[in-house]
Design a protein around this motif. Sequence first.
Motif, mmCIF file in Angstrom:
data_model
loop_
_atom_site.group_PDB
_atom_site.id
_atom_site.type_symbol
_atom_site.label_atom_id
_atom_site.label_comp_id
_atom_site.label_asym_id
_atom_site.label_seq_id
_atom_site.Cartn_x
_atom_site.Cartn_y
_atom_site.Cartn_z
ATOM 1 N N ASN A 1 0.424 -1.514 0.382
ATOM 2 C CA ASN A 1 0.345 -0.056 0.134
ATOM 3 C C ASN A 1 1.090 1.580 -0.264
ATOM 4 O O ASN A 1 0.939 2.207 -1.223
ATOM 5 C CB ASN A 1 -0.820 0.090 1.108
ATOM 6 C CG ASN A 1 -2.319 -1.051 1.013
ATOM 7 O OD1 ASN A 1 -2.442 -1.189 -0.332
ATOM 8 N ND2 ASN A 1 -2.930 -1.201 2.296
ATOM 9 N N SER B 1 -3.194 3.358 4.116
ATOM 10 C CA SER B 1 -1.866 2.217 4.850
ATOM 11 C C SER B 1 -3.167 1.617 5.437
ATOM 12 O O SER B 1 -2.806 0.410 6.331
ATOM 13 C CB SER B 1 -1.287 3.413 6.118
ATOM 14 O OG SER B 1 -1.867 3.791 7.073
ATOM 15 N N LYS C 1 -1.985 3.797 -1.825
ATOM 16 C CA LYS C 1 -2.499 3.684 -1.113
ATOM 17 C C LYS C 1 -3.132 4.128 0.764
ATOM 18 O O LYS C 1 -1.827 4.097 0.855
ATOM 19 C CB LYS C 1 -3.668 2.275 -1.620
ATOM 20 C CG LYS C 1 -3.497 1.694 -2.891
ATOM 21 C CD LYS C 1 -3.791 0.144 -2.882
ATOM 22 C CE LYS C 1 -4.017 0.214 -4.020
ATOM 23 N NZ LYS C 1 -4.580 -1.406 -4.346
#
Length: 824
Positions: free
Chosen positions: A385, A392, A390
């Motif tokens: 991620n 976390s 992205k």
Amino acid sequence: MKNKGIQYLLCTIGLSVASLSVVIGQHSLNSLRAPAYPLISIDPNVSAWSASDQLYGSAVSHWSDNRPLPLLGAIKVGKQVYRFMGTEDVELSTLVPNGEDKGWDAKYSTVAPQGDWTGRSFDDTDWTSGQGAFGTFENEPHSKTDWTTEKIWVRREVVLTENVAGRDVFLIYAHDDDAEFFVNGVKILSTGQATGKNRRVKLDAAAVKSLKKGKNLLAAYCHNRGGNAFLDMGLQVERSARKYFEKQAEQLSADVQPMQTHYEFACGDVKLKLTFTAPLFLDDLRLLSRPVNYISYEVISEKPQTVELYFEAAPHWALNLPAQDAGSESYSKNGLRYVKTGSVAQRILGRKGDHVRNDWGYFYMAGEEATTQASVGTEQGLRANFVSGKSSTVPAEQGKQLVLRQKGTVQGSWKGKIAVGYDDIYAIQYFGNNLRPYWNRDGKQTIAGQFEQAFASYDEVMEKADAFDRKFMQQYAAFGKEYAELCALAYRQAIAAHKLVESPNGELLLLSKENDSNGSIGTVDVTYPSAPLFLYYNPELAKALLNFIFYYSESGKWQKPFAAHDIGTYPIANGQTYGGDMPVEESGNMLILTYAIARAEGNGDYAKNHWNVLTTWADYLLEKGLDPDNQLCTDDFAGHFAHNANLSVKAILGIASYGHLASMLGKEQVAERYLAAARDMARQWERMANDGDHYRLTFDKPGTWSQKYNLVWDKVLDMQIFDPQIRQKEVNYYLGKQNKYGLPLDSRETYTKSDWIIWSAVLADDLQTFQAFVKPVHAFMNETVHRVPMSDWIFTDKPERRGFKARSVVGGYFMKMLAEKYKK
């Protein structure tokens, strides 16, 4: 490396000389390549180090080496990720357990076997059945079979339920002393004359190929050369996992200061400065005991950049063994975001010993809520991620790794910080009472409150830490750059090997753990070499090193007419657990240090409170101290021996200390008697030990010699007991006995104790001679091949340690500063 780094910065980032001075600060850079770099320094169980030149060159580990405390750091500049801390080491799973948590069945012999005893086909029916680990019950808590003979041969049949072909397999082992290990008859290693705990070595292809599903054999031989004996072994296998942070930053510098370790990195066209701070102010018990350290950073870029930092820790921080079950979570409270982990079992104060850690209490990382994302998850999910950008956020049930992320835009400079801490709930069991850590001695404080205070006072604390480090390096450099650099590295190591608590009667207790030795708590002959640091900065803490030994005798729990060796095995302090007494050693230590405290405070009040037991010890030394019988001294690794001239010096100065204390308390007749006795004993000592141009190791062996480091107190405390020419004669002789890496301890071996070298150096009356003894120790630490927190037991003819690491005794390096203090 530092010069190259500065050139790189000037060329690639375009910093001016003026701005560069701001970046690296105004302190004196420490040029010593540390054997290991201190990162987190809280107490003996929460003590994390980097054992490589580059912070990203090895996993962050506990002082006991193969006890990883995974702490991973990465920075994303735009879309490029650079790893600056730790390694993405693949986790190891247990294939064959060792004896840490439970025994293992084996056959053993204490008589040299005939034939190939390491192979699977060997007939061991006549061997004795026993359980591993094997070792001395008195001092090795993991021993399941008491082994006290000189040599042992062990065969352990194991059954593998899986095929390990093509995988990395590791032998995990412990030994004291020399050992050899075999897998199915294939020799894995020979340790040579050394000791080790929690060691790990990768099996070669032949050994892995020999491992089959079904029955296999582990075999080992060990030679006990005296003192403790221990032998343990098992196997671990590597799990496969993808790596996400393979691109490394370029480390430009590493700099160890007393309270801080500074790193600088180039991450593409961005510079990262990273600082680990442990605010261990010995005159501020609030900060000293606060179980929180800082990791702060500064990112520098000439052009606008979006950057994000990633800090990942593992549940290992709150476990003794990685395989233990842990629970982790993330949450927010009072403006901070936390990640937290701890063992499920929470057996508070349920584990003791040397190479073990807490598996009770909770580990935390925290950041300010406005700038921090906090999450718990799997390594792969959290790292993926971060790389992809992205969020976390990962469901906690998918893993237990802890991550903090902080993101910002930088043009010029961007600063941030996180904090790490540990709440052990209860820290020490003290004669049946479970004691909380000093910061929560009343039971009314919370770890959240400690973190909130740490963040609220961050700017103030960092300013104080910077000022302390600058003054320290300048002040100590007056006695040589090498001396300053050694002491800077010793400062946190010495302090963090202790735990500060308050006794039920309100006394301060500063309890050492005898790291990498036998795990004793409050060892007097560890306190003795450590004491100069605490005497120099805060005599109240020097008292805290003695209070529990006085209580042990005065309470009647210890009834012998001499001082105890210890009060237990860390963290259980219910009474001495060491297998032998050191009557002259420990009594002399207590008397000398009590007088040193009185000199530091300018009065004998502390001694007055303990006068009866001090008298008992002084009288014991009057009777037994001049020519000690067959017994151990603090250098117990050298074994028992009688007529020890250096131990006799300690006894004489212990008696003298009592006499000087009596004088401070107005007991002039007592003072006259004991001081006269000490001076008479010193004259006898000179005749008994004289060997021409030096003084003997033992009174009965001409042609021998030893460091008479105990003489240092006669000089430092101006006792006027021994003829000063004795010191000068010894120093002159030592100068001709030095090897490349220092002065041997005595004429028997080439090994030495680095703390005693500093004490012997202080015997010299001129700075040049002092530095002549210090510089080889600095060279050893700078060149040693053993990348562990500073060892005090080292060879002088090769850059290798003989044993010991991370011990508090490096507090003895501060003897020179103490000597200067007492001059004033």
